[in-house]
Design a protein around this motif. Sequence first.
Motif, mmCIF file in Angstrom:
data_model
loop_
_atom_site.group_PDB
_atom_site.id
_atom_site.type_symbol
_atom_site.label_atom_id
_atom_site.label_comp_id
_atom_site.label_asym_id
_atom_site.label_seq_id
_atom_site.Cartn_x
_atom_site.Cartn_y
_atom_site.Cartn_z
ATOM 1 N N ASN A 1 0.789 -1.231 0.000
ATOM 2 C CA ASN A 1 0.000 0.000 0.000
ATOM 3 C C ASN A 1 0.824 1.285 0.000
ATOM 4 N N GLU A 2 2.110 1.185 0.286
ATOM 5 C CA GLU A 2 2.946 2.382 0.422
ATOM 6 C C GLU A 2 3.172 3.078 -0.917
ATOM 7 N N LYS A 3 2.995 4.399 -0.932
ATOM 8 C CA LYS A 3 3.182 5.179 -2.153
ATOM 9 C C LYS A 3 4.445 6.031 -2.130
ATOM 10 N N LYS A 4 4.938 6.346 -0.950
ATOM 11 C CA LYS A 4 6.097 7.223 -0.832
ATOM 12 C C LYS A 4 7.402 6.423 -0.925
ATOM 13 N N LYS B 1 8.914 3.057 1.617
ATOM 14 C CA LYS B 1 8.977 1.825 0.827
ATOM 15 C C LYS B 1 10.373 1.213 0.891
#
Length: 233
Positions: free
Chosen positions: A67-70, A74
């Motif tokens: 789910n991590e976007k940054k 990550k």
Amino acid sequence: MSNKQEQLENRGYLETGIDSQYLNSSFEQKITLLRSKIATERTLGARLLKEDKGAKTTELLINALKNEKKLYPKIEICNTLSTFSPLVIPLLIECLGKIGTNQHKKIPEKEFSKDSYPLPRDIASRTLIRIGDKAIPELLTALETTDMIALSELIDTIGHINFNFKTKNIYKPLQSCYYRNTADEVITWKIIRAFSGIQESEAFLKKLYSEVKKDGLKREIKRSLRLIELNKK
């Protein structure tokens, strides 16, 4: 704060050493940080969880990775997961090809010109590579999958690890995989690339060069043969 620092923090960048102030945090506090809306706190949570190896932590980190976007949280999640071997290996294999959209969908028109092995685009693959040759047995078993997206990343992972660690007994499994998937150009291209680190594949590649028609495959065969010859010296 400068604009550059602000941009880094927005992406979750956290300086080394700051985590030392939080070493007495409870497991629940670390998980709260990992789930924070603030990117730098998620980075901190992932970093602190290195000390909490176990099935529950592994599952939480895998879900966070999905789910991590940054960028920096990550990276930190992957850093921590790579220290959780062997527990994390099968879970990362299950993630291959399922996180992000940057994986190869077709053979690139431009050849990779360096003599190193190209770093895979898939983040689960990159994490498995950090684990190294300890991951090879389970990766070879997974070559039997019929999930072509996962298989594509599996081959990248095996090829990269072998190129750097010179593992044993991977030529035959990859050759069998090639014959099972001759209709898929991306899979065959990636296996040809993986053969660049396997001297045993030299005769097979020379034979293949006279059989394949696609320019992209021919280029990759020539490159693999060149690297095999280079590594003999």
